[in-house]
Motif scaffolding. Structure first.
Motif, short mmCIF file in Angstrom:
data_model
loop_
_atom_site.label_atom_id
_atom_site.label_comp_id
_atom_site.label_asym_id
_atom_site.label_seq_id
_atom_site.Cartn_x
_atom_site.Cartn_y
_atom_site.Cartn_z
N ILE A 49 0.84 -1.20 0.00
CA ILE A 49 0.00 0.00 0.00
C ILE A 49 0.88 1.25 0.00
CG2 ILE A 49 -1.65 1.33 1.37
CD1 ILE A 49 -2.83 -1.38 2.27
N ARG A 50 1.93 1.21 0.81
CA ARG A 50 2.87 2.35 0.84
C ARG A 50 3.51 2.57 -0.53
NH1 ARG A 50 8.63 2.26 3.95
NH2 ARG A 50 9.44 4.16 3.01
N ALA A 51 3.95 1.49 -1.17
CA ALA A 51 4.57 1.61 -2.48
C ALA A 51 3.59 2.13 -3.52
CB ALA A 51 5.13 0.25 -2.92
N ALA A 52 2.33 1.72 -3.42
CA ALA A 52 1.33 2.21 -4.36
C ALA A 52 1.09 3.70 -4.15
CB ALA A 52 0.02 1.44 -4.19
N MET A 53 1.09 4.14 -2.92
CA MET A 53 0.88 5.57 -2.65
C MET A 53 2.07 6.41 -3.10
SD MET A 53 -0.90 5.46 1.05
CE MET A 53 -2.14 6.73 0.99
N GLU A 54 3.25 5.82 -3.05
CA GLU A 54 4.45 6.51 -3.51
C GLU A 54 4.69 6.30 -5.01
OE1 GLU A 54 7.47 5.01 -0.92
OE2 GLU A 54 6.84 6.29 0.74
N LEU A 99 5.93 -2.83 10.25
CA LEU A 99 4.50 -2.60 10.09
C LEU A 99 4.12 -1.21 10.59
CD1 LEU A 99 1.81 -4.09 9.35
CD2 LEU A 99 1.62 -4.58 11.77
N PHE A 100 4.60 -0.83 11.76
CA PHE A 100 4.29 0.49 12.29
C PHE A 100 4.97 1.60 11.50
CE2 PHE A 100 3.11 -1.93 16.14
CZ PHE A 100 1.83 -1.44 16.28
N GLN A 101 6.15 1.36 10.97
CA GLN A 101 6.80 2.37 10.12
C GLN A 101 6.00 2.59 8.84
OE1 GLN A 101 10.74 0.81 9.57
NE2 GLN A 101 11.58 1.98 11.28
N ASN A 102 5.59 1.52 8.19
CA ASN A 102 4.79 1.65 6.97
C ASN A 102 3.46 2.34 7.26
OD1 ASN A 102 6.58 0.50 5.15
ND2 ASN A 102 5.84 -1.56 5.53
N ARG A 107 0.01 7.07 6.86
CA ARG A 107 -0.76 8.10 7.55
C ARG A 107 -0.28 9.50 7.16
NH1 ARG A 107 0.68 10.65 11.96
NH2 ARG A 107 2.25 9.07 12.40
N ARG A 108 1.04 9.69 7.16
CA ARG A 108 1.59 11.00 6.75
C ARG A 108 1.22 11.34 5.33
NH1 ARG A 108 6.71 9.14 8.84
NH2 ARG A 108 6.62 9.43 11.09
N HIS A 109 1.29 10.35 4.46
CA HIS A 109 0.96 10.57 3.05
C HIS A 109 -0.51 10.98 2.90
CE1 HIS A 109 0.31 9.68 -1.23
NE2 HIS A 109 1.61 9.95 -1.36
N LEU A 110 -1.38 10.33 3.62
CA LEU A 110 -2.81 10.66 3.55
C LEU A 110 -3.11 12.03 4.15
CD1 LEU A 110 -4.47 7.25 4.43
CD2 LEU A 110 -4.46 8.41 2.22
N LEU A 111 -2.41 12.40 5.20
CA LEU A 111 -2.66 13.70 5.84
C LEU A 111 -2.13 14.87 5.04
CD1 LEU A 111 -2.01 12.85 9.60
CD2 LEU A 111 -4.19 13.28 8.47
#
Length: 113
Positions: A49-54, A99-102, A107-111
């Motif tokens: 999910i993180r990679a998709a957002m980036e 997991l918590f880092q991702n 969360r930062r990306h969404l905010l």
């Protein structure tokens, strides 16, 4: 990008719902293996999910990471049990931190948007 994110979240929710409603009972002896394998798989999902957002998601990397992380974690638990040590705790800590880092990066990306 958002379609893929929503599909991943809906698929995750559907998988959890199916898992909770299936009448499958695993023996207690497999609890360590399944817990670290599930944690490793969840780490891979959040990494995807993180990679998709980036916008640098690669399906091959995701699939191979998903299975290799789960197998490595379960293997660590197995060999640790054979040696009489709790090596599965190393996998729990490593995948838990990732997991918590991702999740924090997502969360930062969404905010920011």
């Amino acid at each position: 990008m958002w379609l893929g994110l929503w599909l991943a979240l809906i698929s995750l929710a559907a998988g959890v719902a199916m898992g909770l409603n299936l009448p499958l009972v695993l023996p207690q002896a497999y609890a360590k293996y399944m817990s670290v394998a599930a944690l490793a798989a969840l780490d891979s999902v959040f990494g995807g999910i993180r990679a998709a957002m980036e916008e640098h998601f690669d399906n091959t990397i995701f699939i191979t990471g998903f299975f290799s992380n789960a197998l490595l974690a379960a293997g660590l638990a197995y060999f640790g049990e054979r040696l009489g040590m709790d090596l599965y705790l190393a996998a729990v800590v490593a995948f838990g931190v990732r997991l918590f880092q991702n999740l924090a990066i997502i969360r930062r990306h969404l905010l920011k948007k």
